[in-house]
Design a protein around this motif. Structure first.
Motif: not given
Length: 200
Positions: A63, A105, A114, A117
């Motif tokens: 990330y 992700l 997350f 994302f």
């Protein structure tokens, strides 16, 4: 002893990547991860506090590498990322070494910190694309009736790249296909906007 501990941790990580990739964050089971790693359930907790800690340890570095690299570079005067080719290079460079983490992700992080994302990526690409495209159009005195079209283009680009990452395994082929996608979307885009300004 240290080598043994490292081996166990690596087995946990490998099993966790497969579990999160298949089941997503919410559906993943620590029990399954332990079983697939060939260790007792309690052993995982010697290395990770809980499922969230394990998940974060796997995907947070990716990330940061992808999203924060793009964010930090937007206003940077040193090596700024300012074109869709730059965006492609960042994503594919990460995918070469952390493909499972990146795919998790994108599509398997619901319920984690997350989970947004993909939306964050679209927003960053939107900012970069606006700067690049709007500048090109401004230089040619082409009016954009509704700037929201840049957001739509950003979504189209990211969804296309994600589809290629998810369905293809050959890195060279992915790169070629992404280049083709970028070419189809953006080649002569100024002319198309100019034509639209007379139609709409």
């Amino acid at each position: 002893m240290q080598i043994l501990k490292e081996d166990i941790k690596n087995r946990i990580i490998a099993a966790a990547l497969e579990e999160f990739k298949e089941q997503g964050y919410l559906g993943a089971s620590i029990r399954n991860i332990a079983s697939n790693a060939g260790i007792a359930l309690g052993t995982i907790y010697k290395y990770f506090k809980n499922k969230e800690d394990l998940f974060n340890s796997l995907v947070e570095p990716v990330y940061n590498d992808v999203l924060l690299t793009l964010k930090d570079s937007i206003d940077s005067s040193i090596n700024p990322i300012c074109t869709v080719i730059d965006i492609k290079d960042v994503i594919l460079d990460i995918f070469k070494v952390k493909n499972k983490e990146l795919l998790i992700l994108f599509d398997k992080s619901k319920g984690s910190k997350f989970e947004n994302f993909k939306e964050e990526m679209i927003s960053v690409i939107h900012i970069i694309l606006q700067k690049e495209l709007m500048q090109q159009l401004k230089e040619r005195d082409i009016e954009v009736k509704d700037p929201f079209i840049c957001y739509v283009l950003s979504t189209t680009l990211l969804e296309g790249v994600y589809t290629l990452l998810r369905t293809q395994e050959d890195g060279v082929r992915i790169s070629i296909l992404v280049d083709q996608l970028i070419h189809i979307i953006f080649t002569d885009i100024e002319k198309r906007f100019e034509e639209m300004s007379h139609i709409f």
